[in-house]
Design a protein around this motif. Structure first.
Motif, PDB file in Angstrom:
ATOM      1  N   ARG A 106       0.817  -1.220   0.000  1.00  0.00           N
ATOM      2  CA  ARG A 106       0.000   0.000   0.000  1.00  0.00           C
ATOM      3  C   ARG A 106       0.843   1.259   0.000  1.00  0.00           C
ATOM      4  NH1 ARG A 106      -3.717  -1.544   5.109  1.00  0.00           N
ATOM      5  NH2 ARG A 106      -4.806  -3.303   4.222  1.00  0.00           N
ATOM      6  N   THR A 107       2.040   1.166   0.559  1.00  0.00           N
ATOM      7  CA  THR A 107       2.838   2.378   0.735  1.00  0.00           C
ATOM      8  C   THR A 107       3.977   2.469  -0.284  1.00  0.00           C
ATOM      9  OG1 THR A 107       4.090   1.198   2.434  1.00  0.00           O
ATOM     10  CG2 THR A 107       2.330   2.659   3.198  1.00  0.00           C
ATOM     11  N   GLU A 108       4.031   1.528  -1.207  1.00  0.00           N
ATOM     12  CA  GLU A 108       5.071   1.565  -2.245  1.00  0.00           C
ATOM     13  C   GLU A 108       4.480   2.192  -3.508  1.00  0.00           C
ATOM     14  OE1 GLU A 108       6.496  -2.228  -3.710  1.00  0.00           O
ATOM     15  OE2 GLU A 108       8.523  -1.432  -3.740  1.00  0.00           O
ATOM     16  N   THR A 109       5.283   3.000  -4.181  1.00  0.00           N
ATOM     17  CA  THR A 109       4.790   3.633  -5.408  1.00  0.00           C
ATOM     18  C   THR A 109       5.961   3.985  -6.323  1.00  0.00           C
ATOM     19  OG1 THR A 109       3.272   5.339  -6.240  1.00  0.00           O
ATOM     20  CG2 THR A 109       4.837   6.041  -4.550  1.00  0.00           C
ATOM     21  N   VAL A 110       5.632   4.479  -7.502  1.00  0.00           N
ATOM     22  CA  VAL A 110       6.654   5.022  -8.403  1.00  0.00           C
ATOM     23  C   VAL A 110       6.279   6.486  -8.659  1.00  0.00           C
ATOM     24  CG1 VAL A 110       7.714   4.902 -10.680  1.00  0.00           C
ATOM     25  CG2 VAL A 110       7.064   2.790  -9.501  1.00  0.00           C
ATOM     26  N   HIS A 111       7.211   7.375  -8.291  1.00  0.00           N
ATOM     27  CA  HIS A 111       6.960   8.804  -8.402  1.00  0.00           C
ATOM     28  C   HIS A 111       7.811   9.370  -9.538  1.00  0.00           C
ATOM     29  CE1 HIS A 111       5.840  12.760  -6.996  1.00  0.00           C
ATOM     30  NE2 HIS A 111       7.103  13.124  -7.015  1.00  0.00           N
ATOM     31  N   ARG A 112       7.245  10.302 -10.292  1.00  0.00           N
ATOM     32  CA  ARG A 112       7.998  10.917 -11.393  1.00  0.00           C
ATOM     33  C   ARG A 112       8.368  12.343 -11.032  1.00  0.00           C
ATOM     34  NH1 ARG A 112       4.742   7.411 -12.960  1.00  0.00           N
ATOM     35  NH2 ARG A 112       5.516   5.707 -14.249  1.00  0.00           N
ATOM     36  N   GLU A 113       9.639  12.689 -11.313  1.00  0.00           N
ATOM     37  CA  GLU A 113      10.121  14.034 -10.970  1.00  0.00           C
ATOM     38  C   GLU A 113      11.102  14.471 -12.048  1.00  0.00           C
ATOM     39  OE1 GLU A 113      11.001  14.779  -6.719  1.00  0.00           O
ATOM     40  OE2 GLU A 113      12.997  15.283  -7.380  1.00  0.00           O
ATOM     41  N   TYR A 114      10.815  15.568 -12.720  1.00  0.00           N
ATOM     42  CA  TYR A 114      11.699  16.102 -13.760  1.00  0.00           C
ATOM     43  C   TYR A 114      12.207  15.010 -14.696  1.00  0.00           C
ATOM     44  CZ  TYR A 114      11.710  20.748 -11.772  1.00  0.00           C
ATOM     45  OH  TYR A 114      11.320  21.988 -11.342  1.00  0.00           O
ATOM     46  N   GLY A 115      11.306  14.154 -15.155  1.00  0.00           N
ATOM     47  CA  GLY A 115      11.677  13.156 -16.154  1.00  0.00           C
ATOM     48  C   GLY A 115      12.338  11.902 -15.584  1.00  0.00           C
ATOM     49  N   CYS A 116      12.564  11.830 -14.269  1.00  0.00           N
ATOM     50  CA  CYS A 116      13.137  10.613 -13.653  1.00  0.00           C
ATOM     51  C   CYS A 116      12.022   9.868 -12.920  1.00  0.00           C
ATOM     52  CB  CYS A 116      14.213  10.958 -12.629  1.00  0.00           C
ATOM     53  SG  CYS A 116      15.621  11.822 -13.303  1.00  0.00           S
ATOM     54  N   GLU A 117      12.216   8.540 -12.797  1.00  0.00           N
ATOM     55  CA  GLU A 117      11.256   7.706 -12.048  1.00  0.00           C
ATOM     56  C   GLU A 117      11.900   7.225 -10.764  1.00  0.00           C
ATOM     57  OE1 GLU A 117       9.853   4.310 -14.118  1.00  0.00           O
ATOM     58  OE2 GLU A 117       8.571   5.486 -15.432  1.00  0.00           O
ATOM     59  N   PHE A 118      11.169   7.319  -9.663  1.00  0.00           N
ATOM     60  CA  PHE A 118      11.693   6.841  -8.382  1.00  0.00           C
ATOM     61  C   PHE A 118      10.706   5.876  -7.745  1.00  0.00           C
ATOM     62  CE2 PHE A 118      13.599  11.008  -9.041  1.00  0.00           C
ATOM     63  CZ  PHE A 118      14.937  10.639  -8.988  1.00  0.00           C
ATOM     64  N   ALA A 119      11.134   4.602  -7.639  1.00  0.00           N
ATOM     65  CA  ALA A 119      10.355   3.641  -6.856  1.00  0.00           C
ATOM     66  C   ALA A 119      10.732   3.851  -5.398  1.00  0.00           C
ATOM     67  CB  ALA A 119      10.700   2.219  -7.285  1.00  0.00           C
ATOM     68  N   LEU A 120       9.757   3.761  -4.508  1.00  0.00           N
ATOM     69  CA  LEU A 120      10.037   3.984  -3.085  1.00  0.00           C
ATOM     70  C   LEU A 120       8.869   3.483  -2.246  1.00  0.00           C
ATOM     71  CD1 LEU A 120       8.557   7.019  -1.841  1.00  0.00           C
ATOM     72  CD2 LEU A 120       9.518   7.497  -4.070  1.00  0.00           C
ATOM     73  N   ASP A 121       9.167   3.232  -0.983  1.00  0.00           N
ATOM     74  CA  ASP A 121       8.133   2.836  -0.038  1.00  0.00           C
ATOM     75  C   ASP A 121       8.135   3.879   1.085  1.00  0.00           C
ATOM     76  OD1 ASP A 121       6.598   1.791   1.955  1.00  0.00           O
ATOM     77  OD2 ASP A 121       7.405  -0.234   1.812  1.00  0.00           O
ATOM     78  N   VAL A 122       7.097   4.699   1.152  1.00  0.00           N
ATOM     79  CA  VAL A 122       7.109   5.805   2.120  1.00  0.00           C
ATOM     80  C   VAL A 122       7.158   5.322   3.569  1.00  0.00           C
ATOM     81  CG1 VAL A 122       6.066   7.703   0.851  1.00  0.00           C
ATOM     82  CG2 VAL A 122       4.593   6.039   1.948  1.00  0.00           C
ATOM     83  N   ALA A 123       6.795   4.056   3.802  1.00  0.00           N
ATOM     84  CA  ALA A 123       6.840   3.533   5.177  1.00  0.00           C
ATOM     85  C   ALA A 123       8.256   3.107   5.565  1.00  0.00           C
ATOM     86  CB  ALA A 123       5.881   2.354   5.321  1.00  0.00           C
TER      87      ALA A 123
END
Ligand SMILES: C[S@@+](CC[C@H](N)C(=O)[O-])C[C@H]1O[C@@H](n2cnc3c(N)ncnc32)[C@H](O)[C@@H]1O
Length: 343
Positions: free
Chosen positions: A145-162
């Motif tokens: 539930r807390t893992e996602t892929v975020h896009r920022e200035y053309g880059c992709e970041f997978a991360l788990d906010v927890a």
């Protein structure tokens, strides 16, 4: 409806819209308006808009095509988007539930709604979360539930906010620093997280080392280097950066003493405790990006004094930029000092 907008000449419209979209600053519930040769581009977080843009309040219509949380609540709730996670910050549980219900019922592309349940804490700067809403089809496991892929200035970041620190509000700041990076330089991020400095630096052609004490963040950093096609230029090291800088880490045999042309220190509140390590890493001509949180009366003074105490007389210290990143709390500012160290 009066809304904060970036105002640009019509000819610069597309380039501006793209830059704001990459920084996740566009408001998708308002229309862009053209008037007298000017374009008014509605923005979600006016404080995060780079200083090179002019921000004005302007009357722009609501977009009719989408139902937004505000349409359902009758007022604008405050929330942040991180990939397909929506983050709210509400102390009142009933109010949090009401906002989460409106977010889920709206046309926002959302999988999970989270409420902040603590401040960021400990070495890893991770916070607790309450899951307010999640896709019914998700397995009943917090990580999913807390893992996602975020896009920022053309880059992709997978991360788990927890499990890791990540703030989408720093996108503009990271971009400001990344734009200074030159091809073939050696850059060292002492507190790298999932790589939001490391990956764009490597995309600009730098050789980049990222260190983090949080093993999960380092796993994501490696994944994100691969995702963005820069794994050849990224070295991710799990450990205490003081040990790595001292050449005393089990995680690497490499000696990074005197190696770095650029050092990023994004650990506000305690970066001063790591300045000796930063000086050990610095080459003969090195730019230091030193993040700090200080009272508005003297936001840059304590950081500059700490840097001088650690670097002089071995280095000449020249402060190139004193930059306010954002306000952090009443009367407290999050700032960055860009400092050139010349041996
Ligand atoms: C404020 S976060 C910044 C992360 C990333 N640079 C960003 O902008 O998202 C600070 C990071 O420093 C890491 N950290 C804290 N103490 C550390 C240490 N002694 N050595 C290496 N990393 C450390 C934490 O785990 C955390 O990921």
């Amino acid at each position: 409806m009066e809304t904060p907008c970036v105002r640009v000449e019509r000819e610069r419209g597309e380039e501006t819209r793209r830059e704001l979209a990459e920084a996740n600053l566009l408001r998708d519930d308002r229309e862009i308006v053209v008037e007298d040769g000017w374009l008014y581009v509605p923005v979600a977080d006016p404080e995060a808009v780079p200083g090179s843009f002019e921000v004005v309040d302007h009357d722009v219509p609501r977009r009719e095509t989408q139902t937004m949380p505000a349409d359902l609540l009758g007022e604008e709730p405050s929330y942040e988007r991180l990939g397909d996670i929506v983050i709210v910050d509400e102390d009142d549980p009933d109010r949090a539930r009401e906002i989460a219900d409106a977010i889920v019922a709206s046309d926002l592309p959302v999988r999970t709604v989270l409420n902040r349940a603590s401040k960021v804490k400990g070495d890893r700067r991770v916070r607790d979360w309450d899951v307010l809403a999640t896709d019914e089809a998700e397995p009943d496991e917090l990580r999913a539930r807390t893992e996602t892929v975020h896009r920022e200035y053309g880059c992709e970041f997978a991360l788990d906010v927890a499990q890791v620190y990540f703030s989408p509000r720093l996108a503009t700041e990271r971009h400001r620093v990344a734009e200074q990076v030159a091809d073939d330089e050696h850059a060292f991020d002492m507190f790298a997280g999932v790589g939001p400095f490391v990956v764009p630096f490597a995309q600009r052609g730098a050789d980049v080392v990222g260190v983090d004490i949080n093993e999960v963040a380092i796993e994501y950093l490696r994944e994100n280097a691969r995702r963005n096609g820069v794994e050849d230029r990224v070295t991710a090291i799990h450990g205490d950066v003081r040990d790595v800088a001292a050449g005393d880490s089990d995680a690497t045999d490499a000696d990074y003493g005197n190696w770095a042309d650029r050092v990023v220190m994004n650990l506000p509140h305690s970066a001063d405790e790591f300045l000796d390590a930063a000086i050990r890493l610095a080459s003969d001509d090195c730019v230091l990006h030193y993040y700090d949180i200080q009272h508005e009366d003297d936001p840059f003074g304590p950081g500059e004094a700490a840097i001088r105490a650690a670097a002089e007389p071995e280095y000449d210290v020249a402060v190139e930029t004193r930059h306010v990143v954002r306000s952090y709390a009443p009367h407290e500012l999050n700032v960055c000092l860009d400092v050139r160290l010349t041996r």
